[in-house]
Each structure stands twice: as structure tokens, then as C-alpha cells.
Motif scaffolding. Structure first.
Motif, PDB file in Angstrom:
ATOM      1  N   SER A  25       0.850  -1.191   0.000  1.00  0.00           N
ATOM      2  CA  SER A  25       0.000   0.000   0.000  1.00  0.00           C
ATOM      3  C   SER A  25       0.884   1.238   0.000  1.00  0.00           C
ATOM      4  N   ASP A  30       1.944  -0.299  -7.748  1.00  0.00           N
ATOM      5  CA  ASP A  30       1.957  -0.985  -9.040  1.00  0.00           C
ATOM      6  C   ASP A  30       3.120  -0.532  -9.915  1.00  0.00           C
ATOM      7  N   TRP A  53       7.690  -4.701 -12.261  1.00  0.00           N
ATOM      8  CA  TRP A  53       6.319  -4.258 -12.536  1.00  0.00           C
ATOM      9  C   TRP A  53       6.083  -4.145 -14.039  1.00  0.00           C
ATOM     10  N   ASN A  73      -0.666  -9.711  -8.364  1.00  0.00           N
ATOM     11  CA  ASN A  73      -1.990  -9.578  -8.946  1.00  0.00           C
ATOM     12  C   ASN A  73      -1.988  -8.477 -10.009  1.00  0.00           C
ATOM     13  N   ASN A  74      -3.083  -8.398 -10.767  1.00  0.00           N
ATOM     14  CA  ASN A  74      -3.150  -7.429 -11.865  1.00  0.00           C
ATOM     15  C   ASN A  74      -3.084  -5.992 -11.373  1.00  0.00           C
ATOM     16  N   ALA A  75      -3.600  -5.746 -10.193  1.00  0.00           N
ATOM     17  CA  ALA A  75      -3.563  -4.385  -9.651  1.00  0.00           C
ATOM     18  C   ALA A  75      -2.152  -4.009  -9.207  1.00  0.00           C
ATOM     19  N   ASN A  77      -0.692  -4.698  -6.408  1.00  0.00           N
ATOM     20  CA  ASN A  77      -0.509  -4.370  -4.995  1.00  0.00           C
ATOM     21  C   ASN A  77      -0.482  -5.591  -4.081  1.00  0.00           C
TER      22      ASN A  77
END
Length: 122
Positions: A25, A30, A53, A73-75, A77
């Protein structure tokens, strides 16, 4: 700066599996390349696996290649480390780390988590 929190450590038998997770966070997680490091009892901290990334390029420590899989993950984070065929020598505190680089060498990281303990019994 990115704030990192690991989870998923615990006790496993040799030959077993565990999956570690790391939640990122803060500022643009990302756009940070992420990695797992570990410190075994009485040893220096070492790089285990990393994922950039940009294009999700991966890199592994030779001794874990083929047994461990790093993913995010795709986000961008959340970071994971799937550990299969665990060995006693994998026992260590595992740390999640982040660096603001698209092509990292993982020698210098910007942010670190607190770590999660993995114990493998033989």
C-alpha cells in the motif's frame, strides 16, 4: 514509499507447500518491482525471487528455481510466493521488499516488510 505486510508463514513438513502473501500500500505500489528475501538462522539475508512491474519479468535464486513461483496480482498491490517441495534449508524469515524500478537488480530495495517465519521440519 510503499508499506508492505507479509502473511502466510508457518510450519510445513519437508516436501510440503506454503504460499506467502504480501500486501503493498502507499504511493504507486503498481510501479514498484517486488521481491522476496529471506534470512535463515545465523546467515545473511539473501534474495529469493523478484518480479518487475514492467512485463512481470521474474528472477530466482538458483536453489529455489523450479520449486518456488513468484507472482503478483493485476492491480500490482499484492505479491505471492508459492513454495513447493520445501526443504529444511528453506527455513527462514521471509521478507517482502519493493523498489521503484522497472528493471531492478534487487541489490538495493526501497521498502521492507516486517517478515514472516517459515519453518520446515525434516
Amino acid at each position: 514509499q510503499v508499506h508492505l505486510v507479509e502473511s502466510g508463514g508457518g510450519l510445513a513438513q519437508a516436501g510440503g507447500s506454503l504460499t506467502l502473501s504480501c500486501k503493498a500500500s502507499g504511493r504507486s505500489p503498481d510501479r514498484h518491482s517486488l521481491a522476496w528475501f529471506r534470512r535463515a538462522p545465523g546467515k545473511e539475508r539473501e534474495f529469493v525471487a523478484g518480479i518487475s512491474w514492467l512485463h512481470n519479468g521474474t528472477r530466482y535464486l538458483d536453489s529455489v528455481r523450479g520449486r518456488f513461483t513468484i507472482s503478483r496480482n493485476n492491480a500490482g498491490n499484492s505479491l505471492y510466493l508459492r513454495m513447493n517441495n520445501l526443504k529444511a534449508e528453506d527455513t527462514a524469515v521471509y521478507y517482502c521488499a519493493a523498489v521503484y524500478s522497472a528493471a531492478p537488480d534487487y541489490r538495493q530495495m526501497d521498502s521492507w516488510g516486517e517478515g514472516t517465519l517459515v519453518t520446515v521440519s525434516s
